[in-house]
Design a protein around this motif. Structure first.
Motif, mmCIF file in Angstrom:
data_model
loop_
_atom_site.group_PDB
_atom_site.id
_atom_site.type_symbol
_atom_site.label_atom_id
_atom_site.label_comp_id
_atom_site.label_asym_id
_atom_site.label_seq_id
_atom_site.Cartn_x
_atom_site.Cartn_y
_atom_site.Cartn_z
ATOM 1 N N GLY A 7 10.777 3.894 68.663
ATOM 2 C CA GLY A 7 9.608 4.403 67.951
ATOM 3 C C GLY A 7 9.973 4.824 66.546
ATOM 4 N N GLU A 8 9.435 5.948 66.101
ATOM 5 C CA GLU A 8 9.674 6.419 64.747
ATOM 6 C C GLU A 8 11.148 6.784 64.509
ATOM 7 O OE1 GLU A 8 7.289 9.186 61.483
ATOM 8 O OE2 GLU A 8 6.923 9.450 63.629
ATOM 9 N N LEU A 54 10.920 6.229 76.119
ATOM 10 C CA LEU A 54 10.449 4.945 75.579
ATOM 11 C C LEU A 54 8.978 4.741 75.950
ATOM 12 C CD1 LEU A 54 13.573 4.726 75.556
ATOM 13 C CD2 LEU A 54 13.311 2.323 76.179
ATOM 14 N N GLU A 55 8.192 4.381 74.955
ATOM 15 C CA GLU A 55 6.758 4.159 75.168
ATOM 16 C C GLU A 55 6.400 2.695 74.937
ATOM 17 O OE1 GLU A 55 4.551 6.847 72.722
ATOM 18 O OE2 GLU A 55 5.589 8.646 73.474
ATOM 19 N N ASP A 56 5.361 2.257 75.619
ATOM 20 C CA ASP A 56 4.891 0.881 75.446
ATOM 21 C C ASP A 56 4.496 0.647 73.991
ATOM 22 O OD1 ASP A 56 4.190 -1.680 76.204
ATOM 23 O OD2 ASP A 56 2.176 -1.119 76.859
ATOM 24 N N GLY A 57 4.990 -0.419 73.412
ATOM 25 C CA GLY A 57 4.717 -0.704 72.008
ATOM 26 C C GLY A 57 5.816 -0.248 71.064
ATOM 27 N N ASP A 58 6.777 0.522 71.586
ATOM 28 C CA ASP A 58 7.901 0.975 70.760
ATOM 29 C C ASP A 58 8.809 -0.186 70.383
ATOM 30 O OD1 ASP A 58 7.258 3.638 70.778
ATOM 31 O OD2 ASP A 58 8.765 4.239 72.263
ATOM 32 N N CYS A 90 15.053 -2.977 57.432
ATOM 33 C CA CYS A 90 13.775 -2.686 56.776
ATOM 34 C C CYS A 90 13.135 -1.534 57.547
ATOM 35 C CB CYS A 90 12.862 -3.907 56.788
ATOM 36 S SG CYS A 90 11.274 -3.642 55.967
ATOM 37 N N TYR A 91 12.948 -0.416 56.836
ATOM 38 C CA TYR A 91 12.491 0.820 57.474
ATOM 39 C C TYR A 91 11.288 1.382 56.724
ATOM 40 C CZ TYR A 91 17.465 0.331 58.567
ATOM 41 O OH TYR A 91 18.686 -0.164 58.917
ATOM 42 N N PHE A 92 10.432 2.071 57.470
ATOM 43 C CA PHE A 92 9.279 2.746 56.872
ATOM 44 C C PHE A 92 9.542 4.251 56.953
ATOM 45 C CE2 PHE A 92 7.992 -1.468 57.835
ATOM 46 C CZ PHE A 92 7.144 -1.828 56.809
ATOM 47 N N ILE A 93 10.157 4.758 55.889
ATOM 48 C CA ILE A 93 10.618 6.141 55.834
ATOM 49 C C ILE A 93 9.727 6.898 54.855
ATOM 50 C CG2 ILE A 93 12.580 7.641 55.296
ATOM 51 C CD1 ILE A 93 14.415 5.176 55.784
ATOM 52 N N LYS A 101 2.815 3.316 59.420
ATOM 53 C CA LYS A 101 3.232 4.712 59.581
ATOM 54 C C LYS A 101 3.652 4.935 61.031
ATOM 55 C CE LYS A 101 1.882 9.490 58.632
ATOM 56 N NZ LYS A 101 3.087 9.744 57.831
ATOM 57 N N GLY A 102 4.833 5.464 61.223
ATOM 58 C CA GLY A 102 5.350 5.676 62.570
ATOM 59 C C GLY A 102 5.976 4.445 63.189
ATOM 60 N N PHE A 103 6.016 3.330 62.431
ATOM 61 C CA PHE A 103 6.580 2.075 62.942
ATOM 62 C C PHE A 103 8.071 2.205 63.236
ATOM 63 C CE2 PHE A 103 8.778 -1.949 62.120
ATOM 64 C CZ PHE A 103 8.045 -2.861 62.857
ATOM 65 N N GLY A 104 8.768 2.923 62.355
ATOM 66 C CA GLY A 104 10.225 3.021 62.490
ATOM 67 C C GLY A 104 10.901 1.999 61.597
ATOM 68 N N GLY A 105 11.788 1.213 62.166
ATOM 69 C CA GLY A 105 12.494 0.232 61.359
ATOM 70 C C GLY A 105 13.234 -0.779 62.209
#
Length: 495
Positions: free
Chosen positions: A249-250, A268-272, A416-419, A445-449
């Motif tokens: 996740g994030e 761990l969550e679905d979509g992570d 590649c990260y969304f920080i 937002k919250g995607f992580g990397g």
């Protein structure tokens, strides 16, 4: 029960350390000759000491100091080592153990055991250092000791020169040895490469095992546990090269996640998206591998967009690497490929060359492209004397700015990260706000990397990827769906 591994830990040839000592002797003699200095004296190193946990009697698991391991391969604590520069003779000094050692810790080995095990010319006790080296000295005046003292350019910490009772009876040189010995470690021998390859093989196999078993609802530390178990159970790897990063996740946008304050403990969550940076160490030599994939086994369109941007950068660098290529140029190539992909995905707009001028790549990839790898995860030698560290964002994080040489092992790890800490200022800056599709960025937002990391050997004409894990989306989804690795034609739907 069928084994989960096809690998067997290899026997470690003692000749490895003989070869390393010979390499140092050749380099040091050449340096002294070029400097018009006499070719005599002793290389003298102190090995590592066992450490207790604070004020308790709990002894932490010992791992040898890396320079000492490189030259002597000694796994026990409390040793010293010397190499006579004139004759090439090597001597190790073992601690004189008390009788009760045999009761609590096992057999007290005779000196002959260490002589044979580490293939040195002679072995004495540490309380004999002064006498032995004075007897061996063939020059006039006090014997000369070349001690290890110099800065590690990754940590900015200094190596510790040897200390022992009686050192005042010697002349010491604190400047010559460190740069010469560090440079020896920059390129690897075939014997070293065989150990790095095994560390890669068992770590690659462990990554695939985790990839197969990961499930929504697990904890991040369970992924770490699976990796550690596999590399120890089937590879004999008691040590890891570094603290495992099991970020989902994030958390996957936290570059060095997994430390004590962020201990791989999220569910761990679905979509992570998972970013797993884990590498085993075998007989001192390490590996450093990162895999990124969705924990549910299927990439969403946004996950595929970012993943393929990083994979394209990873592959572009590896296809360009060869001796003489600038590592700074490779970092810029990775940045440019990622920016071009983000533009094609409508996350960024405008001219990519203009983005490069404004160092926009550092917003998405703030770390360096990779680092030298060997006995240390961040092997020394990245910035020899005279080589300046770049000053620009992103580039200043490079652990080396060297040109590639045959025999180097270096990690290729674009990301590649969304920080938010980097994105928010860049999106608000008058120089860079024009490059962002603000609506599209908000979607992440919250995607992580994503990071993709392989260990790569520079060869005479190009390079060889030592890491063997699924990389293409088709491969990852197939393996997570139960397909064998490497894939056969039936698994890919080809044939």
């Amino acid at each position: 029960m069928a084994s989960l591994s096809s690998l067997t830990p290899p026997t470690v040839p003692v000749e490895l350390y003989v070869t390393n000592r010979e390499k140092l002797l050749s380099s040091l003699r050449h340096h002294l000759s070029q400097s018009s200095c006499p070719i005599h004296g002793f290389v003298f190193l102190q090995g590592g000491e066992e450490q207790n946990r604070y004020d308790t009697d709990h002894t932490e698991l010992f791992r040898q100091e890396s320079f000492f391991a490189y030259l002597f391969g000694v796994r026990e604590p409390g040793f010293y080592g010397a190499i006579d520069i004139a004759t090439g003779k090597s001597v190790i000094f073992a601690p004189r153990l008390p009788a009760e050692y045999a009761v609590w810790l096992g057999e007290i080995k005779p000196l002959s055991y260490f002589k044979e095990r580490y293939m040195v010319s002679s072995v004495y006790y540490t309380d004999e250092i002064t006498t032995v080296l004075h007897d061996e000295w063939q020059g006039s005046g006090k014997p000369l000791l070349f001690l290890l003292h110099g800065v590690n350019t990754d940590s900015d910490l200094f190596s510790k020169p040897a200390e022992f009772q009686g050192i005042d009876k010697f002349d010491t040189d604190l400047t010559t040895l460190h740069p010469v010995l560090t440079e020896c470690r920059v390129t690897k021998s075939d014997l070293e490469l065989s150990l790095i390859q095994f560390a890669n093989d068992i770590s690659s196999e462990a990554h695939v095992e985790v990839m197969r078993k990961v499930r929504v609802g697990m904890y991040e530390y369970q992924l770490e546990s699976m990796f550690l178990h596999h590399t120890y159970m089937y590879g004999g790897c008691r040590h890891c090269s570094y603290t495992c990063i099991c970020a989902t996740g994030e958390n996957s946008s936290v570059l060095h996640y997994g430390h004590a304050a962020a201990p791989n403990d999220r569910t761990l969550e679905d979509g992570d998206l998972a970013l797993l940076d884990m590498g085993a160490e075998y007989n001192f030599y390490g590996s450093d591998i990162t895999c990124s994939y969705p924990v549910n086994g299927k990439f969403s369109s946004d996950q595929a967009l970012i993943y393929n941007a990083v994979l394209e950068a990873h592959n572009a660098v590896i296809s360009t690497m060869k001796p003489g290529v600038s590592w700074v140029d490779m970092h810029k190539l990775a940045e440019k490929v990622i920016l071009e992909s983000l533009k094609r995905g409508s996350i960024l707009v405008g001219n990519v060359d203009d983005m490069m001028v404004e160092r926009l790549g550092a917003v998405f990839m703030p770390h360096g492209l990779g680092h030298l790898l060997g006995i240390d995860t961040h092997d020394p030698g990245g910035y020899p004397k005279g080589l300046e560290r770049p000053k620009e964002p992103g580039l200043r994080s490079l652990r080396t700015a060297r040109e590639l040489q045959e025999g180097m092992v270096i990690t290729v790890e674009p990301g590649c990260y969304f920080i938010d800490a980097l994105l928010v200022p860049a999106m608000g800056s008058s120089n860079t706000t024009k490059f962002f599709n603000h609506e599209a960025v908000s979607r992440f937002k919250g995607f992580g990397g994503v990071r993709i990391e392989s260990d790569v050997l520079v060869t005479d004409t190009g390079c060889t990827n030592m890491t063997k894990v699924p990389r293409e989306i088709l491969e990852i989804e197939a393996v997570m769906g139960g397909a064998p690795w490497p894939l056969d034609k039936a698994s890919t739907g080809k044939g």
